[in-house]
Design an enzyme around this catalytic site. Structure first.
Site, PDB file in Angstrom:
ATOM      1  N   ALA A  66       0.835  -1.207   0.000  1.00  0.00           N
ATOM      2  CA  ALA A  66       0.000   0.000   0.000  1.00  0.00           C
ATOM      3  C   ALA A  66       0.865   1.250   0.000  1.00  0.00           C
ATOM      4  O   ALA A  66       0.591   2.214  -0.728  1.00  0.00           O
ATOM      5  CB  ALA A  66      -0.935   0.000   1.206  1.00  0.00           C
ATOM      6  N   TYR A  67       1.905   1.251   0.811  1.00  0.00           N
ATOM      7  CA  TYR A  67       2.809   2.391   0.887  1.00  0.00           C
ATOM      8  C   TYR A  67       3.501   2.625  -0.454  1.00  0.00           C
ATOM      9  O   TYR A  67       3.492   3.736  -0.984  1.00  0.00           O
ATOM     10  CB  TYR A  67       3.841   2.150   1.995  1.00  0.00           C
ATOM     11  CG  TYR A  67       4.830   3.271   2.169  1.00  0.00           C
ATOM     12  CD1 TYR A  67       4.454   4.449   2.796  1.00  0.00           C
ATOM     13  CD2 TYR A  67       6.144   3.143   1.738  1.00  0.00           C
ATOM     14  CE1 TYR A  67       5.353   5.477   2.975  1.00  0.00           C
ATOM     15  CE2 TYR A  67       7.055   4.172   1.912  1.00  0.00           C
ATOM     16  CZ  TYR A  67       6.650   5.335   2.534  1.00  0.00           C
ATOM     17  OH  TYR A  67       7.553   6.355   2.708  1.00  0.00           O
ATOM     18  N   ALA A  68       4.069   1.572  -1.027  1.00  0.00           N
ATOM     19  CA  ALA A  68       4.768   1.706  -2.308  1.00  0.00           C
ATOM     20  C   ALA A  68       3.811   2.154  -3.408  1.00  0.00           C
ATOM     21  O   ALA A  68       4.154   3.012  -4.229  1.00  0.00           O
ATOM     22  CB  ALA A  68       5.446   0.391  -2.689  1.00  0.00           C
TER      23      ALA A  68
END
Length: 153
Positions: free
Chosen positions: A101-103
């Site tokens: 999700a972060y990437a």
């Protein structure tokens, strides 16, 4: 010179960003340099992270900075000057396991600000993206199985 004014903003709360930007422009008249430097991340396997948490990460890391930028941008365009900086992450260029999700949010932000850079050239507005490697940030240790509590801010 202007007296400093403290304005609190939760970058993941998309609904309040436009109002905060309006308050800033009403107070100071313009923004010369906008530095988008807020982030939220979570560590965990894709199947363990809820879609709700994925959306929260996307709101903070993608929709937050672009909403704030879009709120300030018309003022910069009308003055034909300004600088916009996105402090992003190396994970906006490469993904690593347990940070999907972060990437994804950081990849999306890079794409948006790369396009913005090309569009703003004619208005003499500089757009930069800074992609540092891993940094130490505030972290709460989660209880086992509590992925919501594993958010890094």
């Amino acid at each position: 010179t202007y007296a400093p004014k403290l304005i609190l903003l939760d970058i993941s709360d998309i609904n309040c960003i436009r109002d905060v930007a309006k308050d800033i422009l009403n107070c100071y008249g313009c923004v010369d340099i906008l530095i988008n430097n807020a982030s939220m991340k979570v560590k965990g396997a894709v199947q363990s992270i809820s879609l709700e948490l994925d959306k929260k990460i996307m709101d903070a890391n993608y929709f937050g900075p672009i909403t704030l930028t879009k709120a300030i941008l018309p003022n910069m365009i009308s003055r034909r000057t300004g600088q916009i900086v996105l402090v992003n992450s190396i994970q906006g260029k490469i993904g690593i396991p347990f940070r999907a999700a972060y990437a994804a949010s950081k990849h999306a932000a890079v794409g948006f600000f790369d396009c913005l850079r090309a569009e703003m050239e004619e208005f003499d507005i500089s757009v930069s993206t800074v992609n540092p490697t891993f940094i130490c940030s505030y972290h709460r240790q989660p209880a086992p199985g509590n992925w919501e509590a594993s958010i890094w801010k």
